[in-house]
Design a protein around this motif. Structure first.
Motif, PDB file in Angstrom:
ATOM      1  N   MET A  25       0.854  -1.202   0.000  1.00 38.78           N
ATOM      2  CA  MET A  25       0.000   0.000   0.000  1.00 38.78           C
ATOM      3  C   MET A  25       0.880   1.239   0.000  1.00 38.78           C
ATOM      4  O   MET A  25       2.022   1.208   0.492  1.00 38.78           O
ATOM      5  CB  MET A  25      -0.934  -0.016   1.214  1.00 38.78           C
ATOM      6  N   GLY A  26       0.306   2.327  -0.529  1.00 39.16           N
ATOM      7  CA  GLY A  26       1.103   3.542  -0.684  1.00 39.16           C
ATOM      8  C   GLY A  26       1.358   4.304   0.595  1.00 39.16           C
ATOM      9  O   GLY A  26       2.300   5.092   0.675  1.00 39.16           O
ATOM     10  N   SER A  27       0.505   4.062   1.608  1.00 33.51           N
ATOM     11  CA  SER A  27       0.615   4.827   2.854  1.00 33.51           C
ATOM     12  C   SER A  27      -0.004   4.031   3.994  1.00 33.51           C
ATOM     13  O   SER A  27      -0.882   3.186   3.761  1.00 33.51           O
ATOM     14  CB  SER A  27      -0.122   6.160   2.693  1.00 33.51           C
ATOM     15  N   ASP A  28       0.422   4.342   5.213  1.00 33.99           N
ATOM     16  CA  ASP A  28      -0.226   3.697   6.357  1.00 33.99           C
ATOM     17  C   ASP A  28      -1.684   4.136   6.490  1.00 33.99           C
ATOM     18  O   ASP A  28      -2.480   3.453   7.133  1.00 33.99           O
ATOM     19  CB  ASP A  28       0.554   3.948   7.654  1.00 33.99           C
ATOM     20  N   SER A  29      -2.040   5.268   5.862  1.00 33.24           N
ATOM     21  CA  SER A  29      -3.450   5.699   5.898  1.00 33.24           C
ATOM     22  C   SER A  29      -4.350   4.729   5.123  1.00 33.24           C
ATOM     23  O   SER A  29      -5.569   4.765   5.280  1.00 33.24           O
ATOM     24  CB  SER A  29      -3.596   7.126   5.357  1.00 33.24           C
ATOM     25  N   ASP A  30      -3.771   3.864   4.311  1.00 30.27           N
ATOM     26  CA  ASP A  30      -4.546   2.855   3.565  1.00 30.27           C
ATOM     27  C   ASP A  30      -4.831   1.605   4.411  1.00 30.27           C
ATOM     28  O   ASP A  30      -5.628   0.749   4.009  1.00 30.27           O
ATOM     29  CB  ASP A  30      -3.777   2.406   2.301  1.00 30.27           C
ATOM     30  N   MET A  31      -4.164   1.496   5.559  1.00 31.12           N
ATOM     31  CA  MET A  31      -4.212   0.247   6.330  1.00 31.12           C
ATOM     32  C   MET A  31      -5.610  -0.177   6.799  1.00 31.12           C
ATOM     33  O   MET A  31      -5.940  -1.381   6.735  1.00 31.12           O
ATOM     34  CB  MET A  31      -3.260   0.337   7.530  1.00 31.12           C
ATOM     35  N   GLY A  70      -2.795  -1.520  -3.060  1.00 29.51           N
ATOM     36  CA  GLY A  70      -3.819  -0.512  -2.798  1.00 29.51           C
ATOM     37  C   GLY A  70      -3.210   0.870  -2.768  1.00 29.51           C
ATOM     38  O   GLY A  70      -2.123   1.067  -2.220  1.00 29.51           O
ATOM     39  N   ALA A  71      -3.915   1.837  -3.363  1.00 28.37           N
ATOM     40  CA  ALA A  71      -3.417   3.207  -3.340  1.00 28.37           C
ATOM     41  C   ALA A  71      -4.571   4.169  -3.602  1.00 28.37           C
ATOM     42  O   ALA A  71      -5.608   3.784  -4.152  1.00 28.37           O
ATOM     43  CB  ALA A  71      -2.307   3.408  -4.374  1.00 28.37           C
ATOM     44  N   GLY A  72      -4.349   5.425  -3.212  1.00 32.29           N
ATOM     45  CA  GLY A  72      -5.382   6.434  -3.391  1.00 32.29           C
ATOM     46  C   GLY A  72      -4.874   7.618  -4.187  1.00 32.29           C
ATOM     47  O   GLY A  72      -3.681   7.775  -4.422  1.00 32.29           O
ATOM     48  N   MET A  73      -5.814   8.433  -4.636  1.00 34.70           N
ATOM     49  CA  MET A  73      -5.546   9.652  -5.411  1.00 34.70           C
ATOM     50  C   MET A  73      -4.939   9.292  -6.774  1.00 34.70           C
ATOM     51  O   MET A  73      -5.502   8.483  -7.487  1.00 34.70           O
ATOM     52  CB  MET A  73      -4.659  10.611  -4.602  1.00 34.70           C
ATOM     53  N   ALA A  74      -3.783   9.873  -7.146  1.00 36.70           N
ATOM     54  CA  ALA A  74      -3.126   9.495  -8.409  1.00 36.70           C
ATOM     55  C   ALA A  74      -2.433   8.153  -8.165  1.00 36.70           C
ATOM     56  O   ALA A  74      -1.234   8.081  -7.927  1.00 36.70           O
ATOM     57  CB  ALA A  74      -2.125  10.558  -8.823  1.00 36.70           C
ATOM     58  N   PRO A  77      -8.593   0.523  -5.372  1.00 39.86           N
ATOM     59  CA  PRO A  77      -8.673   1.986  -5.309  1.00 39.86           C
ATOM     60  C   PRO A  77      -9.185   2.429  -3.935  1.00 39.86           C
ATOM     61  O   PRO A  77     -10.223   1.952  -3.483  1.00 39.86           O
ATOM     62  CB  PRO A  77      -9.685   2.336  -6.406  1.00 39.86           C
ATOM     63  N   MET A  78      -8.442   3.344  -3.296  1.00 40.34           N
ATOM     64  CA  MET A  78      -8.850   3.841  -1.987  1.00 40.34           C
ATOM     65  C   MET A  78      -9.881   4.959  -2.115  1.00 40.34           C
ATOM     66  O   MET A  78      -9.772   5.810  -3.003  1.00 40.34           O
ATOM     67  CB  MET A  78      -7.630   4.430  -1.237  1.00 40.34           C
ATOM     68  N   HIS A  79     -10.855   4.961  -1.233  1.00 42.20           N
ATOM     69  CA  HIS A  79     -11.771   6.101  -1.146  1.00 42.20           C
ATOM     70  C   HIS A  79     -10.967   7.347  -0.777  1.00 42.20           C
ATOM     71  O   HIS A  79     -10.021   7.254   0.011  1.00 42.20           O
ATOM     72  CB  HIS A  79     -12.827   5.823  -0.078  1.00 42.20           C
ATOM     73  N   HIS A 139       5.541   6.958  -5.487  1.00 46.78           N
ATOM     74  CA  HIS A 139       5.899   8.349  -5.776  1.00 46.78           C
ATOM     75  C   HIS A 139       6.958   8.894  -4.832  1.00 46.78           C
ATOM     76  O   HIS A 139       7.863   9.617  -5.249  1.00 46.78           O
ATOM     77  CB  HIS A 139       4.650   9.247  -5.659  1.00 46.78           C
ATOM     78  N   ARG A 140       6.840   8.550  -3.548  1.00 45.09           N
ATOM     79  CA  ARG A 140       7.719   9.166  -2.541  1.00 45.09           C
ATOM     80  C   ARG A 140       9.048   8.433  -2.385  1.00 45.09           C
ATOM     81  O   ARG A 140       9.993   8.982  -1.820  1.00 45.09           O
ATOM     82  CB  ARG A 140       6.989   9.218  -1.193  1.00 45.09           C
ATOM     83  N   GLU A 141       9.117   7.192  -2.818  1.00 48.03           N
ATOM     84  CA  GLU A 141      10.378   6.420  -2.722  1.00 48.03           C
ATOM     85  C   GLU A 141      10.463   5.468  -3.915  1.00 48.03           C
ATOM     86  O   GLU A 141      10.430   4.247  -3.739  1.00 48.03           O
ATOM     87  CB  GLU A 141      10.465   5.675  -1.387  1.00 48.03           C
TER      88      GLU A 141
HETATM   89  C1  RP5 Z   1      -1.364   7.449  -1.873  1.00 46.48           C
HETATM   90  O1  RP5 Z   1      -1.703   8.694  -1.411  1.00 46.48           O
HETATM   91  C2  RP5 Z   1      -1.614   6.495  -0.746  1.00 46.48           C
HETATM   92  O2  RP5 Z   1      -1.930   5.231  -1.240  1.00 46.48           O
HETATM   93  C3  RP5 Z   1      -2.765   7.128   0.014  1.00 46.48           C
HETATM   94  O3  RP5 Z   1      -4.005   6.519  -0.319  1.00 46.48           O
HETATM   95  C4  RP5 Z   1      -2.743   8.578  -0.466  1.00 46.48           C
HETATM   96  C5  RP5 Z   1      -2.527   9.560   0.647  1.00 46.48           C
HETATM   97  O4  RP5 Z   1      -1.359   9.231   1.358  1.00 46.48           O
HETATM   98  P1  RP5 Z   1      -1.019   9.928   2.761  1.00 46.48           P
HETATM   99  O5  RP5 Z   1      -0.902  11.397   2.503  1.00 46.48           O
HETATM  100  O6  RP5 Z   1      -2.157   9.598   3.694  1.00 46.48           O
HETATM  101  O7  RP5 Z   1       0.284   9.314   3.224  1.00 46.48           O
HETATM  102  O8  RP5 Z   1      -0.041   7.371  -2.284  1.00 46.48           O
END
Ligand code: RP5
Length: 166
Positions: free
Chosen positions: A8-14, A63-67, A86-88, A39-41
């Motif tokens: 997942m792209g972020s812990d906010s996706d957990m 799983g990832a959100g936004m772009a 796709p994340m809400h 994107h970040r790494e």
């Molecule tokens: C994406 O950006 C992640 O998958 C996440 O859904 C979204 C926001 O990331 P954070 O700003 O919460 O780290 O890369």
């Protein structure tokens, strides 16, 4: 050895992604879970996706959100199935994530589930592995039978109580 890699792209996706992990645990499928941002790494992400096959991973759930480029880039670097979730999102309700993940160019497939559809992503991964695993296939059939029994029990209750009890 992990057969499925959840990334997942972020812990906010957990909160969403852990539903896929729960399904794999329920079916006794070994998995690993990683937080890696394409994107970040990008360097860390590239190594992860490039080495996954050699480590024995058969399916990636991304799983990832936004772009949301993480699932598509997994598909570009990993030759076996990738399932995208796709994340809400607050701004666009997850349509941004959905469109980013589902509209892959021909030749580079990602099996995209619904927005926040982590449970189905887990089940789809189990179904893919069940192609070559009769015990897993039997467990999937039992799961379907249990689901059916649950719906039947709900209908029985409705017939007893009527709609007013809901
Ligand atoms: C994406 O950006 C992640 O998958 C996440 O859904 C979204 C926001 O990331 P954070 O700003 O919460 O780290 O890369």
């Amino acid at each position: 050895m992990a057969l499925v890699s959840i990334v997942m792209g972020s812990d906010s996706d957990m909160p969403v992604m852990k539903k896929a992990a729960q399904v794999l645990e329920d079916f006794g499928v070994e998995y690993e879970a990683r937080i890696i941002s394409a994107h970040r790494e990008p360097d860390v992400f590239f190594n992860y996706a490039k080495e996954a096959e050699a480590r024995g991973v058969k399916v990636i759930i991304a799983g990832a959100g936004m772009a949301a480029h993480l699932p598509g880039m997994c598909a570009a670097l990993f030759p076996l199935p990738v399932i995208g979730i796709p994340m809400h999102t607050k701004s666009l309700g997850g349509r941004d994530s959905l469109y980013s993940i589902v509209q892959m160019p021909p030749g580079m497939p990602v099996a995209t589930v619904g927005i926040d559809g982590a449970k189905n992503a887990g089940l789809l991964a189990v179904r893919m592995l069940a192609i070559g695993d009769p015990a897993l296939l039997a467990a999937l059939k039992e799961f379907a039978d249990r689901q059916k029994a649950e719906v039947e029990a709900k209908d029985e209750r409705l017939q007893e109580t009527g709609c007013g009890a809901y």
